[in-house]
Design a protein around this motif. Structure first.
Motif, short mmCIF file in Angstrom:
data_model
loop_
_atom_site.label_atom_id
_atom_site.label_comp_id
_atom_site.label_asym_id
_atom_site.label_seq_id
_atom_site.Cartn_x
_atom_site.Cartn_y
_atom_site.Cartn_z
N GLN A 122 -0.16 0.00 -1.21
CA GLN A 122 0.72 0.69 -0.29
C GLN A 122 0.26 0.62 1.17
OE1 GLN A 122 3.72 2.08 -1.13
NE2 GLN A 122 3.34 1.22 -3.15
N LEU A 123 -1.05 0.48 1.38
CA LEU A 123 -1.59 0.58 2.73
C LEU A 123 -1.97 -0.76 3.37
CD1 LEU A 123 -3.94 3.71 2.58
CD2 LEU A 123 -1.77 3.51 3.79
N ARG A 124 -2.05 -1.79 2.59
CA ARG A 124 -2.59 -3.04 3.15
C ARG A 124 -1.77 -3.60 4.30
NH1 ARG A 124 -1.72 -7.10 -2.02
NH2 ARG A 124 0.51 -6.72 -2.35
N ASP A 125 -0.49 -3.28 4.36
CA ASP A 125 0.35 -3.75 5.46
C ASP A 125 0.54 -2.69 6.54
OD1 ASP A 125 0.75 -6.23 4.22
OD2 ASP A 125 2.44 -5.45 3.05
N GLN A 126 -0.13 -1.52 6.38
CA GLN A 126 0.09 -0.42 7.32
C GLN A 126 -1.15 -0.04 8.12
OE1 GLN A 126 2.66 2.91 6.12
NE2 GLN A 126 2.61 2.11 4.03
N VAL A 127 -2.34 -0.47 7.68
CA VAL A 127 -3.57 -0.05 8.35
C VAL A 127 -4.48 -1.25 8.58
CG1 VAL A 127 -3.44 2.21 7.23
CG2 VAL A 127 -4.87 0.43 6.23
N ASP A 128 -5.43 -1.06 9.47
CA ASP A 128 -6.47 -2.05 9.72
C ASP A 128 -7.29 -2.26 8.44
OD1 ASP A 128 -9.43 -2.67 10.55
OD2 ASP A 128 -8.23 -3.20 12.30
N PRO A 129 -7.69 -3.50 8.12
CA PRO A 129 -8.48 -3.76 6.91
C PRO A 129 -9.75 -2.92 6.81
CG PRO A 129 -7.70 -5.83 7.83
CD PRO A 129 -7.35 -4.76 8.82
N GLN A 130 -10.39 -2.62 7.95
CA GLN A 130 -11.59 -1.79 7.93
C GLN A 130 -11.26 -0.36 7.49
OE1 GLN A 130 -14.55 -2.59 11.32
NE2 GLN A 130 -12.59 -3.15 12.21
N VAL A 131 -10.12 0.13 7.95
CA VAL A 131 -9.68 1.46 7.56
C VAL A 131 -9.40 1.50 6.06
CG1 VAL A 131 -7.84 3.17 7.81
CG2 VAL A 131 -8.79 2.05 9.83
N LEU A 132 -8.72 0.47 5.56
CA LEU A 132 -8.40 0.41 4.14
C LEU A 132 -9.68 0.38 3.30
CD1 LEU A 132 -6.32 0.22 1.92
CD2 LEU A 132 -6.22 -2.25 2.28
N ALA A 133 -10.67 -0.39 3.74
CA ALA A 133 -11.94 -0.46 3.00
C ALA A 133 -12.64 0.89 2.98
CB ALA A 133 -12.85 -1.52 3.63
N ALA A 134 -12.66 1.57 4.14
CA ALA A 134 -13.31 2.88 4.21
C ALA A 134 -12.61 3.89 3.32
CB ALA A 134 -13.34 3.37 5.65
N ILE A 135 -11.28 3.86 3.31
CA ILE A 135 -10.52 4.79 2.47
C ILE A 135 -10.78 4.50 1.00
CG2 ILE A 135 -8.19 5.38 1.71
CD1 ILE A 135 -7.30 5.04 4.61
N GLY A 136 -10.74 3.22 0.63
CA GLY A 136 -10.95 2.86 -0.76
C GLY A 136 -12.30 3.31 -1.28
N GLU A 137 -13.36 3.06 -0.51
CA GLU A 137 -14.69 3.47 -0.92
C GLU A 137 -14.83 4.98 -0.93
OE1 GLU A 137 -17.72 1.48 1.31
OE2 GLU A 137 -16.75 -0.48 1.11
N GLY A 138 -14.22 5.64 0.06
CA GLY A 138 -14.31 7.09 0.12
C GLY A 138 -13.62 7.75 -1.06
N VAL A 139 -12.42 7.27 -1.41
CA VAL A 139 -11.70 7.84 -2.55
C VAL A 139 -12.48 7.63 -3.84
CG1 VAL A 139 -9.66 7.55 -4.01
CG2 VAL A 139 -9.42 7.72 -1.53
N TRP A 140 -13.02 6.44 -4.02
CA TRP A 140 -13.81 6.16 -5.23
C TRP A 140 -14.97 7.15 -5.34
CZ3 TRP A 140 -12.79 2.25 -8.81
CH2 TRP A 140 -13.75 2.09 -9.79
N GLU A 141 -15.68 7.36 -4.25
CA GLU A 141 -16.84 8.25 -4.26
C GLU A 141 -16.42 9.70 -4.47
OE1 GLU A 141 -20.63 9.71 -4.16
OE2 GLU A 141 -20.06 7.58 -4.16
N MET A 142 -15.38 10.15 -3.77
CA MET A 142 -14.98 11.55 -3.86
C MET A 142 -14.42 11.91 -5.23
SD MET A 142 -15.95 12.53 -0.98
CE MET A 142 -17.07 11.12 -0.91
N VAL A 143 -13.62 11.02 -5.81
CA VAL A 143 -13.10 11.28 -7.15
C VAL A 143 -14.24 11.29 -8.17
CG1 VAL A 143 -11.64 10.40 -9.01
CG2 VAL A 143 -10.79 10.38 -6.67
N ALA A 144 -15.17 10.34 -8.03
CA ALA A 144 -16.32 10.31 -8.94
C ALA A 144 -17.14 11.59 -8.83
CB ALA A 144 -17.20 9.09 -8.63
N ASN A 145 -17.33 12.08 -7.60
CA ASN A 145 -18.07 13.33 -7.41
C ASN A 145 -17.36 14.49 -8.10
OD1 ASN A 145 -20.14 12.24 -5.94
ND2 ASN A 145 -19.39 12.90 -3.95
N GLY A 146 -16.04 14.55 -7.91
CA GLY A 146 -15.28 15.63 -8.51
C GLY A 146 -15.39 15.64 -10.02
N LEU A 147 -15.30 14.45 -10.62
CA LEU A 147 -15.37 14.36 -12.08
C LEU A 147 -16.78 14.67 -12.59
CD1 LEU A 147 -13.25 11.12 -12.67
CD2 LEU A 147 -12.51 13.49 -12.88
N GLU A 148 -17.78 14.19 -11.87
CA GLU A 148 -19.17 14.32 -12.34
C GLU A 148 -19.72 15.73 -12.17
OE1 GLU A 148 -23.61 12.45 -11.45
OE2 GLU A 148 -21.83 11.54 -10.57
#
Length: 279
Positions: A122-148
């Motif tokens: 949904q975001l690859r055509d709407q944001v800078d690639p660096q922003v998309l990478a930061a969001i992707g890594e952040g979501v992965w980490e935050m969801v993992a933290n919540g579950l763990e």
């Protein structure tokens, strides 16, 4: 249990916690005129936590049809259905909402992968690639933290805000906001489970969790890089990170840090807000 008063008209990353009140037993959205991803996840957390504690929290829908449609686009109707309350919207789509990821629950690693894929698509055509990478890594980490650490499913939502849309607050102009929340034990209790950490309040616990290599999983010396790394990436791109846990809230915006106390909100909420294209 903290819920929302009848005069809450705007529930945003700046105003939601101010609208919380500790002694109400209703989620009254009748006067609602604007809500962002943080406000929605916070509302869901408050209601879910109250229900988990054995309380009944009726949700009063907005009186504006456009607001009902917006909440449906944000995924709020599915949440109401999950808790056995009547749905409030009837619009199958609401294209002007800017919603990228409607509110959804991630209960395992498959949930992390699914949300990350949706964000990419949904975001690859709407944001800078660096922003998309930061969001992707952040979501992965935050969801993992919540579950763990929380013992709770994680609620995730993402939305793009463009200044051309009517009613968008100035601090949301041309931003993407991703919010992850849970109703688990919170950061302070999670860190206190390790003999190495003894935070005295929720704000201290949040600050401690942001330090490099601090983790509640004390057996694993390689852990504890996620929050600090995410913070560096987000602020390096001109973004803002907000962490809310228990009675504490810490907002990091560039070199500025704002530490605030509010009525208790069980669990943890992490919000990442970044410009679509860093200047």
């Amino acid at each position: 249990m903290s819920t929302l008063p009848a005069d809450a008209t705007r529930l945003t990353i700046s105003s939601f916690d101010l609208a919380l009140e500790p002694a109400l037993d209703i989620c009254d959205l009748k006067s609602l005129r604007f809500v962002d991803a943080y406000g929605l996840v916070g509302t869901v957390n408050a209601v879910r936590a109250a229900i988990a504690g054995g309380e009944q929290v009726p949700v009063v829908p907005p009186d504006r049809g456009s607001m009902k449609k917006h909440l449906e686009a944000m995924g709020f109707d599915e949440f109401l259905s999950d808790i056995g309350q009547p749905e409030i919207g009837r619009a199958a789509t609401f294209e002007s909402s800017g919603v990228v990821v409607p509110l959804r629950s991630a209960s395992d690693s498959g949930g992390e992968q699914a949300v990350s894929q949706i964000l990419w698509d949904q975001l690859r055509d709407q944001v800078d690639p660096q922003v998309l990478a930061a969001i992707g890594e952040g979501v992965w980490e935050m969801v993992a933290n919540g579950l763990e650490h929380s013992g709770s499913d994680a609620s995730v939502m993402a939305q793009v805000y463009r200044k051309s849309r009517q009613g968008i607050p100035p601090d949301h102009d041309d931003k993407v906001q991703v919010v992850i929340g849970d109703i688990g034990r919170g950061i302070r209790a999670s860190l206190a489970s390790s003999p190495e950490h003894e935070p005295t309040n929720d704000i201290d616990a949040i600050e401690l969790a942001l330090e490099y290599l601090v983790t509640s999983v004390h057996e694993d010396r390689g852990r504890g890089q996620g929050l600090s790394t995410t913070l560096e990436q987000v602020t390096g791109l001109g973004g803002k990170m907000v962490i809310r846990s228990g009675t504490g809230k810490v907002t990091i915006d560039g070199e500025e840090r704002l530490r605030e106390e509010f009525p208790d909100l069980p669990g943890t909420i992490v919000a990442l807000s970044l410009p679509l294209y860093p200047g």
